[in-house]
Design a protein around this motif. Structure first.
Motif, PDB file in Angstrom:
ATOM      1  N   UNK A  70     -22.170  42.852   7.220  1.00  0.00           N
ATOM      2  CA  UNK A  70     -22.073  42.688   8.678  1.00  0.00           C
ATOM      3  C   UNK A  70     -20.718  42.164   9.142  1.00  0.00           C
ATOM      4  N   UNK A  71     -20.007  41.463   8.262  1.00  0.00           N
ATOM      5  CA  UNK A  71     -18.818  40.746   8.679  1.00  0.00           C
ATOM      6  C   UNK A  71     -17.629  41.052   7.767  1.00  0.00           C
ATOM      7  N   UNK A  72     -16.429  40.876   8.306  1.00  0.00           N
ATOM      8  CA  UNK A  72     -15.206  40.895   7.517  1.00  0.00           C
ATOM      9  C   UNK A  72     -14.921  39.442   7.134  1.00  0.00           C
ATOM     10  N   UNK A  73     -15.307  39.065   5.928  1.00  0.00           N
ATOM     11  CA  UNK A  73     -15.356  37.657   5.531  1.00  0.00           C
ATOM     12  C   UNK A  73     -14.062  37.241   4.830  1.00  0.00           C
ATOM     13  N   UNK A  74     -13.533  36.068   5.197  1.00  0.00           N
ATOM     14  CA  UNK A  74     -12.473  35.411   4.450  1.00  0.00           C
ATOM     15  C   UNK A  74     -13.072  34.125   3.879  1.00  0.00           C
ATOM     16  N   UNK A  75     -12.724  33.794   2.633  1.00  0.00           N
ATOM     17  CA  UNK A  75     -13.332  32.623   1.993  1.00  0.00           C
ATOM     18  C   UNK A  75     -12.320  31.929   1.097  1.00  0.00           C
ATOM     19  N   UNK A  76     -12.646  30.709   0.736  1.00  0.00           N
ATOM     20  CA  UNK A  76     -11.800  29.969  -0.206  1.00  0.00           C
ATOM     21  C   UNK A  76     -11.761  30.703  -1.534  1.00  0.00           C
ATOM     22  N   UNK A  77     -10.582  30.840  -2.153  1.00  0.00           N
ATOM     23  CA  UNK A  77     -10.544  31.407  -3.499  1.00  0.00           C
ATOM     24  C   UNK A  77     -11.031  30.375  -4.508  1.00  0.00           C
ATOM     25  N   UNK A  78     -11.885  30.818  -5.411  1.00  0.00           N
ATOM     26  CA  UNK A  78     -12.397  29.938  -6.466  1.00  0.00           C
ATOM     27  C   UNK A  78     -12.818  28.601  -5.882  1.00  0.00           C
ATOM     28  N   UNK A  79     -12.329  27.486  -6.462  1.00  0.00           N
ATOM     29  CA  UNK A  79     -12.724  26.157  -5.978  1.00  0.00           C
ATOM     30  C   UNK A  79     -11.582  25.479  -5.234  1.00  0.00           C
ATOM     31  N   UNK A  80     -10.958  26.209  -4.334  1.00  0.00           N
ATOM     32  CA  UNK A  80      -9.855  25.652  -3.537  1.00  0.00           C
ATOM     33  C   UNK A  80     -10.445  24.785  -2.431  1.00  0.00           C
ATOM     34  N   UNK A  81     -10.874  23.553  -2.783  1.00  0.00           N
ATOM     35  CA  UNK A  81     -11.548  22.724  -1.786  1.00  0.00           C
ATOM     36  C   UNK A  81     -10.913  21.357  -1.607  1.00  0.00           C
ATOM     37  N   UNK A  82      -9.684  21.184  -2.120  1.00  0.00           N
ATOM     38  CA  UNK A  82      -9.028  19.883  -2.083  1.00  0.00           C
ATOM     39  C   UNK A  82      -8.100  19.761  -0.877  1.00  0.00           C
ATOM     40  N   UNK A  83      -7.404  18.616  -0.812  1.00  0.00           N
ATOM     41  CA  UNK A  83      -6.428  18.403   0.251  1.00  0.00           C
ATOM     42  C   UNK A  83      -5.331  19.464   0.223  1.00  0.00           C
ATOM     43  N   UNK A  84      -5.038  19.996  -0.930  1.00  0.00           N
ATOM     44  CA  UNK A  84      -4.062  21.076  -1.065  1.00  0.00           C
ATOM     45  C   UNK A  84      -4.724  22.448  -0.977  1.00  0.00           C
ATOM     46  N   UNK A  85      -5.890  22.598  -1.611  1.00  0.00           N
ATOM     47  CA  UNK A  85      -6.555  23.895  -1.668  1.00  0.00           C
ATOM     48  C   UNK A  85      -7.065  24.388  -0.333  1.00  0.00           C
ATOM     49  N   UNK A  86      -7.573  23.478   0.506  1.00  0.00           N
ATOM     50  CA  UNK A  86      -8.133  23.895   1.799  1.00  0.00           C
ATOM     51  C   UNK A  86      -7.081  24.520   2.711  1.00  0.00           C
ATOM     52  N   UNK A  87      -5.917  23.892   2.908  1.00  0.00           N
ATOM     53  CA  UNK A  87      -4.918  24.567   3.767  1.00  0.00           C
ATOM     54  C   UNK A  87      -4.468  25.923   3.219  1.00  0.00           C
ATOM     55  N   UNK A  88      -4.336  26.038   1.909  1.00  0.00           N
ATOM     56  CA  UNK A  88      -3.957  27.333   1.343  1.00  0.00           C
ATOM     57  C   UNK A  88      -5.059  28.369   1.577  1.00  0.00           C
ATOM     58  N   UNK A  89      -6.312  27.942   1.556  1.00  0.00           N
ATOM     59  CA  UNK A  89      -7.436  28.854   1.821  1.00  0.00           C
ATOM     60  C   UNK A  89      -7.426  29.329   3.265  1.00  0.00           C
ATOM     61  N   UNK A  90      -7.278  28.396   4.191  1.00  0.00           N
ATOM     62  CA  UNK A  90      -7.341  28.731   5.626  1.00  0.00           C
ATOM     63  C   UNK A  90      -6.157  29.600   6.043  1.00  0.00           C
TER      64      UNK A  90
END
Length: 818
Positions: free
Chosen positions: A134-154
């Protein structure tokens, strides 16, 4: 298109120089992962273990022309980088976060933020798969959930996306507010609360409160109301929610869950109607993760039949990249079930940062659920492949084949995996480094099987992330400027010399040390360029030392004389002097000095790179006085060495235990051995390290025996009652010590400890599994995080070194990164 000129107002920085209006396309924080200099903006982040400012000159030479820095005089920066755009900020990480927050503000689409102690990545991956029709989804790669990983994901967000899914993880208070400003979720999922990162919080209540800050502006929060701490906090804050529960009325009330084969049948009440669905998993964690996703699908009002159809296609998420030996000298990076654009970039980074060993080949399927129009997607894939220096592409799938004209590297295209395997010729692949990456529906595990060597079923898994963690732990103890030599002798303590050496080279160790010349030769032939000290060179290997730029340890006059006799006068030859300060194994004493330095003075082409000694008892506090005496003796001897030579040398005496016990004596370099492999030799700081190796095998057969019957050779295993025993596929020829026989050793099956019964055999042994549901093929863990080397070594009166180095070369090594 964002340009550098807009940057100062976005991140509140001081413009040092803006030479040209360059676009900002790629954000870079790791100099080793540069692929496309044009459009790259580098953030020189100063971290606990490294400082991005050290790599500015290197990146400038490689063509990067946009930098965000924290330090440096403006005039000096302009002189050093005359063609670069330069922005000076107080904190480069915060500048990156501000830029990502600004970027997020340019898009007005639904965004799901996910946090919790466990399951974040799996829920993210599954939800992306479930919503992709239904959607064109963008998501965090792998476990990019840190103070550094989140901005790179977004930063991945672009105008084609209609839905975002980003995960956020924190380890201490004050972190989630920053991530909330970057993700700005409109919907939220709180997976659960557990013990992960407990050390950073005063209580679970505090941890829940901190994590809930991600959801302060969401329209709706999904969570399981059975997690009482989460439920109470959500209710107290008045956050609008959509809940599911097994124990109390909720938006989705689970009334029954029954395991049938490989599925769990869920019965639930939603909007006063009883409904029934099958989840294609049976383990509790997967069922919980799937129920979070189910709640989102129900909220989105998907028909029940459509929900079931999508759930049926869910598959386990590959959480790690694996590296394996393959046929004809090839090496395989197995990323079989991770198949998105960001994941491809990460895997290609790993491919590029392996030493060149023949050509680099990528086997790639159609990319599914990318959230991009097909032509744009495969144009980006083609650019990535070309920028990372891939020399051969094997593309499998109808979609990627339609865009074959976009690829500029040598490429072959196949409609299906079956087509490729039908034409597979092993002789066409030799001495290559290959990345295998495909969507699950393509069944690329068949390709991996075709390439893998036939190997013994027992496996030693080596966690490269744990190695890096341990390396950084010891680095954090070093004074600025102290060099680090790492021991990779004895097959890297059983872990695999090349793979460990390559990781150390990537993470910029200063020196490697091996025991014998042939170990150093093997590393050179596989692309390792770091300086290598050889600790036991023999006269018949001196020619190889020079041929492969290896540096010998010299510990005796006779040895030095033989080495000098093999040299020509036309070059400089580096050596390392071993000094005996009390261990009395190898090394020069002060009585040898006159003859030693007379000989060196006569042969100035021999250059002493370092002088070192070895602590005999640094791992035991009872020997602290003797260790201090050795260090004092070494300092005096090393001063004499430098005085007689007339130049400074690298001085080192501390080993892994010494780094912990005697930090004031780091001198110029320290030598890291067993510590990097997860064993803290003093025992004082074991909790700070992560286990690196897990030895696994499988159950070959299960049988039942009666009381009084015997098991194994010499009838040593006597059943004191009726028992169930399992034969497992490992023995002393694999390195599993015979001293573990007759109940001394234990293994883990289904998380339960099972004692060895009878004698350990050459290729197998038997374990008591009475009371457990065990079948042939079940996994068995011989040692690992839950059954440690320290514990096992103590049980048979030895040391962890012996258990690690005894693991046979016939045992397959699998190296992985989460």
């Amino acid at each position: 298109m964002l340009t550098f000129q807009q940057l100062p107002s976005i991140v509140q920085g001081r413009e040092v120089q803006a030479v040209q209006p360059l676009p900002i396309v790629h954000l870079l924080t790791d100099s080793r992962k540069l692929s496309q200099p044009a459009g790259t903006l580098f953030f020189a982040i100063r971290g606990r273990y490294n400082d991005g400012h050290r790599y500015l000159a290197q990146l400038y030479m490689q063509g990067v022309r946009q930098f965000v820095v924290e330090q440096g005089e403006p005039e000096e920066l302009r002189q050093l980088y005359p063609e670069a755009n330069l922005l000076l900020v107080e904190n480069a990480l915060e500048a990156l976060q501000k830029l990502a927050a600004w970027h997020r503000g340019q898009f007005h689409i639904p965004v799901v933020g996910i946090t919790g102690s466990n399951g974040k990545t799996i829920v993210k991956e599954w939800l992306a798969q479930l919503l992709s029709p239904d959607e064109m989804v963008v998501k965090s790669p792998r476990s990019y959930n840190s103070q550094l990983g989140v901005p790179l994901s977004v930063w991945q967000l672009d105008q084609h996306h209609t839905f975002g899914i980003f995960e956020a993880g924190i380890s201490q208070p004050g972190e989630m507010e920053k991530l909330q400003q970057i993700i700005r979720p409109t919907l939220g999922i709180f997976t659960n609360i557990g013990s992960a990162h407990d050390e950073g919080f005063g209580s679970h209540q505090q941890k829940v409160a901190e994590k809930l800050k991600l959801f302060k502006e969401v329209d709706l929060l999904f969570y399981c109301a059975d997690h009482t701490l989460i439920d109470e906090a959500v209710q107290a804050q008045g956050i609008t929610s959509f809940t599911w529960s097994r124990s109390q009325p909720a938006d989705v009330y689970i009334t029954a869950a029954t395991t049938v084969g490989h599925k769990t049948i869920i019965e639930y009440i939603y909007k006063a109607e009883k409904q029934r669905l099958a989840i294609p998993f049976t383990d509790e964690a997967s069922v919980e993760n799937a129920l979070h996703c189910l709640a989102v699908l129900l909220y989105r009002r998907l028909p029940l039949s459509e929900i079931q159809d999508r759930l049926d296609r869910l598959h386990p998420v590959a959480m790690r990249l694996e590296m394996k030996e393959a046929i004809n000298g090839c090496y395989l990076i197995d990323d079989t079930y991770n198949n998105d654009l960001a994941g491809l970039a990460i895997a290609l980074d790993l491919l590029v940062n392996q030493p060149q060993r023949g050509r680099r080949t990528v086997i790639l399927s159609d990319l599914l659920e990318s959230g991009l129009p097909e032509e744009k997607l495969y144009r980006q894939v083609a650019e990535l492949v070309q920028a990372r220096g891939v020399e051969r592409l094997i593309a499998i799938g109808e979609k990627i084949s339609r865009y074959s004209s976009l690829f500029r590297v040598p490429a072959e295209f196949y409609m299906s995996t079956a087509d490729f395997l039908a034409q597979f010729n092993p002789a066409r692949f030799r001495d290559e480094l290959m990345l295998v990456k495909g969507a699950r529906v393509f069944g690329f595990e068949k390709i991996v099987q075709a390439f893998q060597q036939k190997v013994h079923g027992t496996v030693l898994e080596v966690n490269l992330d744990a190695l890096v963690h341990n390396l950084n732990y010891y680095r954090s103890k070093l004074a600025p400027g102290t060099r680090l030599m790492v021991m990779v002798k004895a097959f890297a303590y059983g872990s695999g010399s090349f793979e460990v050496a390559n990781l150390l080279q990537f993470h910029r160790a200063d020196y490697l040390a091996v025991a014998y010349v042939d170990e150093g030769v093997a590393l050179r032939e596989q692309g390792i360029t770091l300086p290598i000290m050889v600790m036991n060179p023999s006269p018949d290997s001196f020619a190889k030392l020079r041929q492969y730029s290896l540096e010998p340890e010299i510990y005796a006059l006779e040895q030095l004389q033989a080495y000098i006799a093999s040299l020509s006068a036309s070059a400089i030859y580096k050596i390392h002097l071993k000094l005996d300060t009390g261990m009395h194994r190898l090394g020069f004493t002060e009585d040898d000095f006159d003859a030693l330095f007379d000989l060196l003075q006569q042969h100035p082409q021999v250059q002493v790179v370092s002088a070192f000694s070895h602590l005999a008892g640094a791992d035991e506090a009872v020997h602290n006085d003797f260790s201090q005496q050795q260090i004092s003796t070494f300092r005096k001897m090393a001063a004499v060495v430098e005085g007689r030579l007339g130049y400074r040398v690298i001085k080192h005496i501390l080993n892994s235990a010494g780094i912990v016990r005697f930090p004031q004596h780091q001198l110029d370099m320290v030598r890291l051995g067993i510590g990097i492999y997860g064993v803290e030799a003093t025992g004082d700081e074991q909790e700070a390290l992560r286990p690196v190796s897990t030895l696994k095998t499988t159950v070959s057969q299960v049988k039942h025996i009666r009381q009084g019957e015997t098991v194994g050779y010499s009838r040593k295993g006597v059943a004191d009652a009726d028992k169930t025993i399992a034969t497992i596929a490992i023995g002393y020829a694999d390195g599993y010590d015979r001293r573990f026989s007759n109940g001394t050793g234990q293994v883990l099956i289904h998380g339960q400890r099972c004692p060895i019964i009878g004698n350990v055999c050459m290729d197998m042994c038997m374990v008591d599994v009475t009371g457990l549901e065990v079948k042939a093929g079940d996994e068995v863990i011989l040692f690992g995080p839950q059954l440690t080397l320290v514990e096992l070594a103590k049980s048979i009166g030895t040391i962890p070194y012996e258990l690690l180095t005894n693991v046979s070369s016939r045992v397959k090594r699998v190296f992985y990164s989460e």
